[in-house]
Write an enzyme that holds these catalytic residues in place. Sequence first.
Site, short mmCIF file in Angstrom:
data_model
loop_
_atom_site.label_atom_id
_atom_site.label_comp_id
_atom_site.label_asym_id
_atom_site.label_seq_id
_atom_site.Cartn_x
_atom_site.Cartn_y
_atom_site.Cartn_z
N ASP A 286 0.84 -1.20 0.00
CA ASP A 286 0.00 0.00 0.00
C ASP A 286 0.88 1.25 0.00
OD1 ASP A 286 -1.95 2.13 1.10
OD2 ASP A 286 -3.25 0.46 0.62
N TYR A 414 -2.42 11.09 2.45
CA TYR A 414 -3.39 11.36 1.38
C TYR A 414 -3.41 12.85 1.05
CZ TYR A 414 -5.23 6.66 2.24
OH TYR A 414 -5.36 5.30 2.37
N HIS A 477 -7.29 -6.99 0.21
CA HIS A 477 -6.23 -5.98 0.16
C HIS A 477 -5.01 -6.35 1.00
CE1 HIS A 477 -4.57 -2.02 -0.59
NE2 HIS A 477 -4.42 -1.81 0.72
#
Length: 502
Positions: A286, A414, A477
Amino acid sequence: MPKFANAFALLGESESEDVKELIEVVDERADVSLLEALKKKNAIAKKEADAKKEAKERERLQREIHSPTRELHTWILFVMANSQFVPACIMFIANIVIINVGGAIGGWLNGHVAFYDTNEQGYGVETTALSSALFNNGQTCGACFEVTCVDVPKLCLPGTTKVTATNLCPPSKNASANWCNPPSKHFDLSQPMFLKIAKFAAARIVPTHFQRVPCFERGGIKFYLGVRPNFLLVLVDDVGGAGDVVDVKVKGLSTGWIQMTRNWGQNWQTGGGWDKGRNAYVVGHDWGAVAGWNLSLFRPDRVIGLVNLSVPYFPRSPTTKTTEAIRQIFGEGCHVIQFQEPGRAEKAFARYDYMTVMKKFLLITNNMIAPPDMEFIDYLETQSSLPAWLTEEDIQVFAEKFEESGFTGPLNYYRSMDLTWELLAPWQGSKIMVPVKFMIGDKDFGFKSGGTSEFVQGDEFRSLVPDLEVVIVGGHHFIQQENPQEVSSQILSFLRQHPADQ
């Protein structure tokens, strides 16, 4: 002089006769700017007079300091000045091994002490600068001292102050300010430390005694690194014990112990050879995968091979920022878009306990696009039972860490996506030129949406990463937890396929 009748009173007393004379001729026709000029000139004259007075006082103090009747005592000279000190004990962070720490402790000695602004220097207040005689070419850097005021009841306070030597008080060519010159044993204390042992007084000087004492660690030994090609500089800080370090060795990944030499103070140096075997394999998932892609992009010479999970290497758009591209594909309900607003996600997360938040993220099965006017965390399901690969104890580990730190740190990743896009402009069109194995779960929402499946298994991905192997494994994931045997087997296979140079 109606207009400037009180001019002299306003300017204050002055020994400058020419200033007085100028004031006396000012009349109603004088411009206001003249008064300002007079103020400035008078201030300069007063400053010069004060400096002469201060110099005379220092000369008197110096004579008293070196008086034969005081030879059994040390002195603290309290000087309010913005002296420039050479920092000797604060710099760069890593892990080195100290082989030996030493230094004599105990026994009251003689010297001088002044104070300086250590808050401004950034080193705290329990510190001192030392004269050349005490600093000993920096070898005393890090040592700790106890200082006490003696013989002046009106100025001395009971007790002592303990300080760490961090700086050099340099010698001066000024005869009236030579307390740091050899052979004087002089300290420049921070003001708060000085005021622990003596009162502020017009004379600004008190006799003292000092001695070496053990140092106390605060958070453990720290190492600051300065790395250049064929050169390593290590600063050792917060040692404890004697405080000063007498020997340091360093060990590289593929070397024996290498002797370092003292550069200055507690800065230790060595030349080339320590960095043999510095290259490494990198495995990321990730955001860790993003870091792995960027490291391989910036420094392919440091990466033997890269194994990345779940997030592929997407080409940088030359015109469209990352968040705008994501908004165009997934809309406003995408978690990336919702996370952009500072505080929004944190406020939404706060409606749940940390265990629930972690369960929601670790067990994502639905898509990651929240409906309009719904927070993403509210949209994620809370599973009633856990799969075999995840336990309550596992989740508790994550929850406790985030309870300590909060979620703002990871959410800021982010929020910095567009800044990263800007900073990556010099690498526009660049390829990943290291061996790569990329793994992704066949049930990962990121794999099943936005054309990612086609991209990962198509030619464009391979054109960006020429030495690429793609493996689709069973799972969602977090495949490294959901399918650890398969992921571990694939990593080991990759390492065997791309051995490090011996």
